[in-house]
Scaffold this active site. Structure first.
Site, mmCIF file in Angstrom:
data_model
loop_
_atom_site.group_PDB
_atom_site.id
_atom_site.type_symbol
_atom_site.label_atom_id
_atom_site.label_comp_id
_atom_site.label_asym_id
_atom_site.label_seq_id
_atom_site.Cartn_x
_atom_site.Cartn_y
_atom_site.Cartn_z
ATOM 1 N N ASN A 53 -9.438 8.362 17.286
ATOM 2 C CA ASN A 53 -10.115 9.167 16.261
ATOM 3 C C ASN A 53 -11.517 9.574 16.714
ATOM 4 O O ASN A 53 -11.963 10.689 16.446
ATOM 5 C CB ASN A 53 -10.182 8.408 14.933
ATOM 6 N N ALA A 54 -12.204 8.684 17.427
ATOM 7 C CA ALA A 54 -13.546 9.028 17.912
ATOM 8 C C ALA A 54 -13.476 10.188 18.905
ATOM 9 O O ALA A 54 -14.278 11.122 18.850
ATOM 10 C CB ALA A 54 -14.193 7.800 18.562
ATOM 11 N N CYS B 210 -10.595 9.550 7.618
ATOM 12 C CA CYS B 210 -10.581 8.670 8.795
ATOM 13 C C CYS B 210 -11.685 8.895 9.826
ATOM 14 O O CYS B 210 -12.284 7.928 10.281
ATOM 15 C CB CYS B 210 -9.230 8.785 9.481
ATOM 16 N N LYS C 256 -8.396 20.012 4.907
ATOM 17 C CA LYS C 256 -7.652 20.903 5.805
ATOM 18 C C LYS C 256 -6.476 21.469 5.015
ATOM 19 O O LYS C 256 -6.208 21.013 3.895
ATOM 20 C CB LYS C 256 -7.193 20.201 7.074
ATOM 21 N N ARG D 111 0.391 5.047 -9.504
ATOM 22 C CA ARG D 111 0.795 5.599 -8.212
ATOM 23 C C ARG D 111 2.284 5.354 -7.948
ATOM 24 O O ARG D 111 3.006 6.231 -7.497
ATOM 25 C CB ARG D 111 -0.045 4.943 -7.109
ATOM 26 N N GLY E 274 0.837 -1.206 0.000
ATOM 27 C CA GLY E 274 0.000 0.000 0.000
ATOM 28 C C GLY E 274 0.866 1.248 0.000
ATOM 29 O O GLY E 274 1.557 1.543 0.972
ATOM 30 N N TYR F 184 -1.472 7.429 1.356
ATOM 31 C CA TYR F 184 -1.167 8.553 2.249
ATOM 32 C C TYR F 184 -0.383 8.093 3.475
ATOM 33 O O TYR F 184 0.371 8.865 4.064
ATOM 34 C CB TYR F 184 -2.456 9.242 2.688
HETATM 35 N N1 LIG Z 1 -4.899 8.938 5.550
HETATM 36 C C1 LIG Z 1 -4.633 9.102 6.829
HETATM 37 O O1 LIG Z 1 -4.431 10.201 7.323
HETATM 38 C C2 LIG Z 1 -4.565 7.918 7.746
HETATM 39 C C3 LIG Z 1 -4.036 8.081 9.029
HETATM 40 C C4 LIG Z 1 -3.950 6.977 9.857
HETATM 41 C C5 LIG Z 1 -4.393 5.732 9.413
HETATM 42 N N2 LIG Z 1 -4.934 5.597 8.168
HETATM 43 C C6 LIG Z 1 -5.348 4.274 7.736
HETATM 44 O O2 LIG Z 1 -4.327 3.722 6.922
HETATM 45 C C7 LIG Z 1 -4.900 2.879 5.910
HETATM 46 C C8 LIG Z 1 -4.437 3.341 4.541
HETATM 47 O O3 LIG Z 1 -4.918 4.660 4.337
HETATM 48 P P1 LIG Z 1 -4.416 5.560 3.123
HETATM 49 O O4 LIG Z 1 -5.003 6.915 3.350
HETATM 50 O O5 LIG Z 1 -2.943 5.413 2.979
HETATM 51 O O6 LIG Z 1 -5.154 4.808 1.895
HETATM 52 P P2 LIG Z 1 -4.902 4.996 0.334
HETATM 53 O O7 LIG Z 1 -6.176 4.657 -0.329
HETATM 54 O O8 LIG Z 1 -4.236 6.326 0.086
HETATM 55 O O9 LIG Z 1 -3.799 3.875 -0.029
HETATM 56 C C9 LIG Z 1 -4.043 2.499 0.011
HETATM 57 C C10 LIG Z 1 -3.230 1.841 -1.095
HETATM 58 O O10 LIG Z 1 -3.247 0.424 -0.910
HETATM 59 C C11 LIG Z 1 -3.124 -0.168 -2.195
HETATM 60 N N3 LIG Z 1 -3.466 -1.593 -2.115
HETATM 61 C C12 LIG Z 1 -4.696 -2.177 -2.067
HETATM 62 N N4 LIG Z 1 -4.569 -3.515 -1.996
HETATM 63 C C13 LIG Z 1 -3.237 -3.795 -2.001
HETATM 64 C C14 LIG Z 1 -2.470 -5.002 -1.926
HETATM 65 N N5 LIG Z 1 -3.050 -6.204 -1.814
HETATM 66 N N6 LIG Z 1 -1.127 -4.911 -1.960
HETATM 67 C C15 LIG Z 1 -0.529 -3.709 -2.035
HETATM 68 N N7 LIG Z 1 -1.191 -2.538 -2.095
HETATM 69 C C16 LIG Z 1 -2.536 -2.570 -2.074
HETATM 70 C C17 LIG Z 1 -4.042 0.663 -3.057
HETATM 71 O O11 LIG Z 1 -3.750 0.515 -4.435
HETATM 72 C C18 LIG Z 1 -3.756 2.080 -2.518
HETATM 73 O O12 LIG Z 1 -2.765 2.733 -3.298
HETATM 74 C C19 LIG Z 1 -6.419 2.952 6.113
HETATM 75 O O13 LIG Z 1 -6.810 1.862 6.904
HETATM 76 C C20 LIG Z 1 -6.602 4.236 6.884
HETATM 77 O O14 LIG Z 1 -7.745 4.210 7.683
HETATM 78 C C21 LIG Z 1 -4.995 6.658 7.314
#
Ligand SMILES: NC(=O)c1ccc[n+]([C@@H]2O[C@H](COP(=O)([O-])OP(=O)(O)OC[C@H]3O[C@@H](n4cnc5c(N)ncnc54)[C@H](O)[C@@H]3O)[C@@H](O)[C@H]2O)c1
Length: 463
Positions: free
Chosen positions: A219-220, A271, A334, A37, A7, A10
């Protein structure tokens, strides 16, 4: 040591870039099947905007930080595998609209089980429902040849916009694992990675379920504070109290504290809403409907606040915005991010378009295509325009609405804008960042969040 992260979003991109920068002895590979990406991560235009991220990536990329689509090789070669895939809210089926969609987590687990040959530590970086580790362990152990897996929970607490600072100097790092010799050894290995730059006392180790649940609860609680102060903002507007003064006064109480007491047009981001809905679903699942309803109200107030902001614009523009031009300044949820997921600006734009307004959006970091898709979902509507400067948006507008607290909005030449706006010219400050008194001196009617407008106060005085 080799580690990888499934993944490159972000969370995966910035967290791994920080580990690579702080641990030159570790080879870090971030993998994602999304080739576009990965190409962006390997280019000068990263897919994520965060202050300081580009510099950190450039420092390590090609040295001990790699971005690739080759998921299988990364799994095979890594001792620690982070899973940082999306966990969006389910759109259909059981729990639709609340439960987390775990399809990406499950497919990642199945892939790891299929490919892994030796012992592996799997780290849940994604935010997931409590007990997900149990499902991952079951899938891994049922499908693998080697069977030697330890699953850890290591939720990410970074905030978008300050991700690099948060990663460099986190309030805490949380690691949950099984209470067995193997579980404790796996936790120590991950602690050893973070301890290369984070003081040991800030690295907390807990059982798996406490760690998984803590992320949802954090987060809640954060979202609850925003909904609390936003609910009070409505009361302030009605009574003549000032929400900034109230926030300051209550924040001096050390039991309450000053942070997250700023009223706004409503929280957004990928989130808060998703994680609270997930929490409410879990409460229902475990037979706790009262707890579920309590947390659900946080999301309800947030929705109400967004609609309330749009309604106020309509009301103050003499109950009709049909054919009126409204400048929307800021679209990201934001400042200092290009992320628009669940941004309050979506609902505000949709409400104004439904009233027949001409909505003209400017955001310094969000693309036109992104804004159009978020607001219109692929449909056409000539009343939505996206421009490349605040000046262009304000030109001829009946009202300016501030939706994101970008620093550049604080010093815009409002006197020049005023000249080119039909009168009375209005400003709706959804973030309370503008100098309201001097804008009133220029002739604007100013409507901040949580403060009675001058007009309203005069009416009340007269009454
Ligand atoms: N965005 C935030 O600020 C934040 C903060 C803390 C936690 N989180 C959590 O982190 C997790 C990821 O969030 P994000 O914002 O990075 O999501 P995102 O959608 O930006 O990125 C997720 C990525 O995972 C990839 N992916 C899907 N299946 C895959 C696989 N089998 N192998 C490899 N890659 C794969 C997708 O193509 C995508 O690029 C979520 O659970 C989110 O709740 C996010």
């Amino acid at each position: 040591m080799n580690i990888c992260c499934l993944g490159a979003g972000y969370v995966g991109g910035p967290t791994m870039a920080m580990i690579a920068a702080k641990c030159p002895n570790i080879k870090v590979t971030v993998v994602d099947p999304n080739a576009a990406r990965i190409a962006e991560w390997n280019s000068d235009t990263l897919p994520v905007y965060e202050p300081g991220l580009y510099e950190i990536v450039c420092e390590s990329r090609g040295r001990n930080l790699f971005f690739s689509t080759d998921v299988d090789s990364a799994i095979r070669n890594s001792e620690i595998i982070f899973v940082s895939v999306g966990t969006p809210t389910k759109k259909q089926g059981i729990g639709a609209g609340r439960a987390a969609d775990l399809r990406y987590i499950e497919s990642a687990a199945r892939r790891i089980a299929e490919i892994a040959e030796g012992p592996k530590i799997i780290v849940e970086k994604s935010t997931i429902p409590v007990k997900t580790a149990e499902a991952i362990i079951t899938i891994l152990r049922a499908n693998s040849k080697s069977g030697q897996f330890q699953v850890l929970s290591n939720p990410e607490f970074l905030a978008e916009g300050t991700a690099m600072e948060d990663l460099q100097c986190p309030d805490r790092v949380l690691i949950g694992g099984e209470d067995t010799d193997e579980g404790r050894a796996a936790m120590e290995k991950l602690v050893g990675v973070y301890a290369q730059w984070i003081p040991r006392e800030r690295i907390l180790t807990t059982n798996l379920w406490s760690s998984e649940l803590s992320k949802l609860v954090a987060n809640a609680f954060l979202a609850q504070r925003i909904s609390s102060i936003n609910s009070i903002s409505a009361l302030c507007e009605a009574t003549g109290a000032d929400v900034d003064e109230v926030g300051n006064a209550i924040g001096k109480d050390s039991r309450i504290g000053p942070k997250f007491l700023k009223a706004s047009v409503g929280f957004g981001g990928s989130c808060f809403q998703k994680d609270i809905l997930n929490l409410t679903y879990l409460c229902q699942h475990f037979g706790l409907p009262e707890v579920s309803a309590y947390w659900e109200s946080v999301v309800k107030i947030n929705e109400w606040q967004k609609h309330r902001f749009a309604e106020r614009i309509v009301r103050e523009l003499f109950n009709t915005v049909t054919g009126k031009r409204i400048a929307i300044l800021g679209f990201a949820f934001k400042k200092d991010t290009n992320d628009t997921r669940e941004t309050a600006a979506i609902k505000v734009c949709q409400d104004l378009l439904a009233e027949g307004a001409e909505v003209v959006v400017y955001d310094p970091k969000v693309t036109e295509a992104n804004i159009r898709l978020d607001v219109l979902g692929g449909a056409a509507n000539d009343n939505l325009k996206v421009v490349t400067s605040a000046r262009e948006a304000a030109d001829g507008a009946h009202a300016i609405a501030i939706l994101t607290e970008w620093d550049e909005f604080k010093t815009l030449p409002f006197a020049e804008f005023y000249v080119k706006m039909p009168k009375p010219a209005c400003i709706f400050d959804g973030r309370n960042i503008l100098p309201h008194a001097s804008l009133r001196d220029l002739g604007f009617r100013v409507f901040p969040i949580g403060k009675a407008s001058k007009t309203l106060r005069r009416k009340t005085d007269a009454a």
